[in-house]
Design a protein around this motif. Sequence first.
Motif, short mmCIF file in Angstrom:
data_model
loop_
_atom_site.label_atom_id
_atom_site.label_comp_id
_atom_site.label_asym_id
_atom_site.label_seq_id
_atom_site.Cartn_x
_atom_site.Cartn_y
_atom_site.Cartn_z
N PRO A 9 0.81 -1.22 0.00
CA PRO A 9 0.00 0.00 0.00
C PRO A 9 0.84 1.27 0.00
CG PRO A 9 -0.95 -1.60 1.50
CD PRO A 9 0.35 -2.19 1.03
N GLN A 10 1.99 1.28 0.72
CA GLN A 10 2.80 2.51 0.73
C GLN A 10 3.37 2.79 -0.65
OE1 GLN A 10 5.34 3.70 4.08
NE2 GLN A 10 7.00 3.99 2.62
N SER A 11 3.76 1.74 -1.38
CA SER A 11 4.27 1.95 -2.73
C SER A 11 3.18 2.53 -3.64
CB SER A 11 4.78 0.62 -3.32
OG SER A 11 5.83 0.10 -2.54
N LEU A 12 1.97 1.98 -3.52
CA LEU A 12 0.84 2.53 -4.29
C LEU A 12 0.56 3.97 -3.89
CD1 LEU A 12 -1.51 -0.57 -4.11
CD2 LEU A 12 -0.67 0.45 -6.23
N MET A 13 0.67 4.26 -2.59
CA MET A 13 0.40 5.62 -2.11
C MET A 13 1.41 6.60 -2.68
SD MET A 13 -1.82 7.21 -0.16
CE MET A 13 -2.40 5.98 1.03
N LEU A 14 2.68 6.22 -2.71
CA LEU A 14 3.69 7.11 -3.27
C LEU A 14 3.44 7.37 -4.75
CD1 LEU A 14 6.83 5.75 -1.40
CD2 LEU A 14 5.87 8.05 -1.18
N VAL A 26 -0.98 21.08 -3.67
CA VAL A 26 -2.33 20.77 -3.18
C VAL A 26 -2.25 19.68 -2.12
CG1 VAL A 26 -3.48 21.42 -5.33
CG2 VAL A 26 -2.72 19.05 -5.00
N CYS A 27 -3.35 19.50 -1.40
CA CYS A 27 -3.53 18.38 -0.49
C CYS A 27 -4.78 17.61 -0.94
CB CYS A 27 -3.72 18.86 0.95
SG CYS A 27 -2.27 19.69 1.65
N VAL A 28 -4.80 16.31 -0.64
CA VAL A 28 -5.89 15.45 -1.11
C VAL A 28 -6.67 14.92 0.09
CG1 VAL A 28 -4.35 13.43 -1.22
CG2 VAL A 28 -6.49 13.44 -2.55
N TYR A 29 -7.98 14.89 -0.05
CA TYR A 29 -8.88 14.42 1.00
C TYR A 29 -8.72 12.93 1.23
CZ TYR A 29 -13.43 13.09 3.02
OH TYR A 29 -14.44 12.56 3.80
N SER A 30 -8.68 12.52 2.49
CA SER A 30 -8.48 11.11 2.81
C SER A 30 -9.57 10.23 2.20
CB SER A 30 -8.45 10.91 4.33
OG SER A 30 -9.67 11.37 4.92
N GLY A 31 -10.81 10.72 2.17
CA GLY A 31 -11.91 9.94 1.59
C GLY A 31 -11.70 9.66 0.12
N SER A 32 -11.09 10.61 -0.60
CA SER A 32 -10.78 10.40 -2.01
C SER A 32 -9.76 9.28 -2.18
CB SER A 32 -10.22 11.69 -2.63
OG SER A 32 -11.15 12.74 -2.59
N VAL A 33 -8.76 9.30 -1.30
CA VAL A 33 -7.72 8.28 -1.37
C VAL A 33 -8.34 6.91 -1.10
CG1 VAL A 33 -5.50 7.51 -0.47
CG2 VAL A 33 -6.01 9.96 -0.57
N ILE A 34 -9.19 6.83 -0.10
CA ILE A 34 -9.84 5.56 0.26
C ILE A 34 -10.65 5.03 -0.93
CG2 ILE A 34 -11.66 4.56 1.70
CD1 ILE A 34 -10.56 6.45 3.95
N ASP A 35 -11.37 5.91 -1.61
CA ASP A 35 -12.19 5.51 -2.76
C ASP A 35 -11.32 4.94 -3.88
OD1 ASP A 35 -14.18 5.16 -4.58
OD2 ASP A 35 -14.52 7.29 -4.98
N VAL A 36 -10.25 5.66 -4.24
CA VAL A 36 -9.37 5.20 -5.32
C VAL A 36 -8.69 3.88 -4.94
CG1 VAL A 36 -7.28 5.73 -6.63
CG2 VAL A 36 -9.00 7.51 -6.24
N ALA A 38 -9.73 1.61 -2.88
CA ALA A 38 -10.70 0.51 -2.89
C ALA A 38 -10.81 -0.07 -4.29
CB ALA A 38 -12.06 1.00 -2.40
N ARG A 39 -10.75 0.79 -5.30
CA ARG A 39 -10.81 0.33 -6.69
C ARG A 39 -9.53 -0.42 -7.08
NH1 ARG A 39 -15.06 3.16 -9.28
NH2 ARG A 39 -15.93 4.77 -7.93
N ALA A 205 -14.48 3.58 -16.83
CA ALA A 205 -13.89 4.91 -16.68
C ALA A 205 -13.34 5.15 -15.27
CB ALA A 205 -14.93 5.97 -17.04
N ASP A 206 -14.13 4.81 -14.23
CA ASP A 206 -13.69 5.12 -12.87
C ASP A 206 -12.60 4.18 -12.37
OD1 ASP A 206 -15.35 7.25 -12.76
OD2 ASP A 206 -16.83 6.36 -11.42
N ASP A 207 -12.37 3.08 -13.07
CA ASP A 207 -11.30 2.15 -12.68
C ASP A 207 -9.97 2.47 -13.34
OD1 ASP A 207 -12.95 0.66 -11.03
OD2 ASP A 207 -13.62 -0.64 -12.65
N ALA A 208 -9.97 3.38 -14.31
CA ALA A 208 -8.74 3.68 -15.06
C ALA A 208 -7.67 4.27 -14.16
CB ALA A 208 -9.05 4.63 -16.21
N LEU A 209 -8.08 5.11 -13.21
CA LEU A 209 -7.11 5.75 -12.32
C LEU A 209 -6.41 4.70 -11.46
CD1 LEU A 209 -5.83 8.34 -11.26
CD2 LEU A 209 -7.78 8.59 -9.70
N ALA A 210 -7.18 3.78 -10.89
CA ALA A 210 -6.60 2.74 -10.05
C ALA A 210 -5.73 1.79 -10.87
CB ALA A 210 -7.71 1.95 -9.35
#
Length: 275
Positions: A9-14, A26-36, A38-39, A205-210
């Motif tokens: 997970p840390q590698s994915l986070m980086l 910028v800073c990113v909302y924790s809920g956004s990170v959790i959503d991405v 999860a995908r 479409a929403d899975d492309a980012l993950a």
Amino acid sequence: MTGEESLRPQSLMLTFLGDQVLGRDVCVYSGSVIDVFARAGIGEQATRSTLTRMVGRDLLRRQREGRRMYFGLTERSEAVLRDGERRIWQTGAVNRHWDGTWTLLGFSLPESWQRQRHDLRSQLTWSGFGPLFNGLWIAPGEVDVSALVAELGLSAHVKVFRAHADTGMDIGQMIEETWELSDLAGHYEAFVRRWQPWEDDLPDADDALALRLRLQTEWLRIVRRDPRLPVKHLPDDWPADQAEKTFRSVHDRLSPLARDASERLLDLVPARSQA
């Protein structure tokens, strides 16, 4: 275990931060990170734990906006991400421009210093070195290991030289004896098998980012393992070039969808200067 399953997970986070936050202030909302995440197959608890650990390691900083918690970069994480960015997009996987220079590092440690010896060998491997002999390691090009050696407290026990091979020496054979080429080739070949189908397919479409997040994380993990040995001394069927072409092709194919998904899924706010 597949490459995808074993991504930390840390590698994915980086990778995520380098893709969406680096250079944007910028800073990113924790809920956004959790959503991405999860995908990408990472559960909420694992994502939250990773965020907390990275704050503790000075890789992230918190910024509260009302009832929401956002996360931004630190100087340390920016340096890590810039290095990864260079490794993927500038250095690349294939060393076509080697000038014949090698970095030689010799060390002699007391027999009782087993931990120090293990730490030094681990760091040298990470930096592209291979064991020419027991206490003599070698890496292609000019590699600056002064900070690495100083951090381990071993400066008095290490000697570093720049060198060229003698005329007539079989460099290809030396490389095969010093590095585990079959393991590295296997990682590149597995990458191609796993990702080549996406050169023709497109995800939802929403899975492309993950999916692009996994692609970049896996690619960086492989190229960081690669000492970038001179390609003219590697086997003719060396798979790094094909793997890099696959990476770039799939990345280009996913990017328009990933950009659209990030605009829909991510809550970003301007980073405030820290007092």
